[in-house]
Scaffold this active site. Sequence first.
Site, short mmCIF file in Angstrom:
data_model
loop_
_atom_site.label_atom_id
_atom_site.label_comp_id
_atom_site.label_asym_id
_atom_site.label_seq_id
_atom_site.Cartn_x
_atom_site.Cartn_y
_atom_site.Cartn_z
N PRO A 1 -82.03 -36.83 26.98
CG PRO A 1 -84.14 -35.91 26.61
CD PRO A 1 -82.84 -35.65 27.31
CG LEU A 2 -79.13 -38.93 23.86
CD1 LEU A 2 -77.75 -39.48 24.22
CD2 LEU A 2 -79.01 -37.88 22.77
CB ALA B 1 -88.62 -39.85 23.29
CE1 TYR C 1 -90.99 -36.49 17.15
CE2 TYR C 1 -89.55 -35.67 18.88
CZ TYR C 1 -89.72 -36.35 17.69
OH TYR C 1 -88.63 -36.88 17.03
N GLY D 1 -75.90 -34.69 24.96
CA GLY D 1 -76.43 -35.79 24.18
C GLY D 1 -75.35 -36.60 23.51
NE ARG E 1 -83.01 -25.74 13.30
CZ ARG E 1 -82.87 -27.05 13.35
NH1 ARG E 1 -81.68 -27.58 13.56
NH2 ARG E 1 -83.92 -27.85 13.19
#
Length: 382
Positions: free
Chosen positions: A37-38, A70, A189, A328, A277
Amino acid sequence: MVQAQAAAKEAAAAAIPLMAPYKMGRFELSHRVVLAPLTRCRSYDHVPQPHAALYYSQRATNGGLLISEATGVSATGEGYPEIPGVWTRQQVKAWKPIVDAVHRKGALFFCQLAHVGRASTNDQQPNGQAPISSTDKQITPDDSHTVYSKPRRLRTDEIPHVVDDFRVAARNAIEAGFDGVEIHGAHGYLIDQFMKDSANGRTDQYGGSLENRCRFAVEVIDAVVAEVGADRVGIRLSPYIDFMDCFDSNPEALGSYMVRQLNKHPELLYCHMVEPRMATVEGRRKINHGLLPFRKQFNGTFIASGGYDREEGNKVVDDGYADLVAYGRLFLANPDLPRRFELNAPLNKYDGSTFYTHDPVVGYTDYPFLEEKKEDSATVIV
């Protein structure tokens, strides 16, 4: 002839694990390369636009899996300009030709359902109101220097209404033709704001203990599953990520708890997790493979994402670390990414300056396919 082609395909899959077919619940996938999802900021007034049909269909392959950008579940769920939604009839109608374009290519299309929570500003909210969240704590600006508005902490009695927004949005997505939905529980989020202890701070049944902090997420999952069926539902989680000033003091426990909750729905389709990360080792970026405990616990399809390239993707599929790998930026810049991976062909470089601009072509649908690059090269040679 057919047998020879099948044998050749099996041989290719054995040599290139990302190209191996996979059965995901009721769905048959021809390869393991997933469009992540981008966010692209090209849905004017939060309504999906016709140019999105070209963008997504460019990246669709027969038996491939695409996850949409999103998509807001309500007007309060929006935090950025030109992000699509799926809460109005106009939005549902606008999604239909986009989904149809993807299906004509033989691909599967899942809609990512999102609510940004406090990652918003008053001017993006209905009537200029404060963004809603698990907390009234404002996001501390990061290196991007983006300033988000001070949020309003949701009252306990308001939370079921937000859960219902996800349920209705899931129903709308299926009505628009999507094959399933992905609940956005990652990247700081709203769902993540409830789950992670740095951003929760509540003293009611939605705060404090790990079980309480995850209650909102579990209620959303239960509601969406009840509405559209577990075999059409996935979720994205990022227990290790500290994006949007949202982090947890014990990400391992958080991820493990959530996976156990997912397993309570035996047919839940997939768990999509984001790697910790990256680290830099000898000048090269290295993925910190931290998802194995969750992969071992989860009973369904496991999707890994977070900076993978072809080599790393092949390795984690071959090792059984992940069933599928979501890409992505590489997929953004290479609409034919599965084919390039199959051929081990050179990749286009992405242009970060156009990720979130609003042009319907530049940086969106104008990245060349492999054949186009060959033709360009031939023209130059002549």
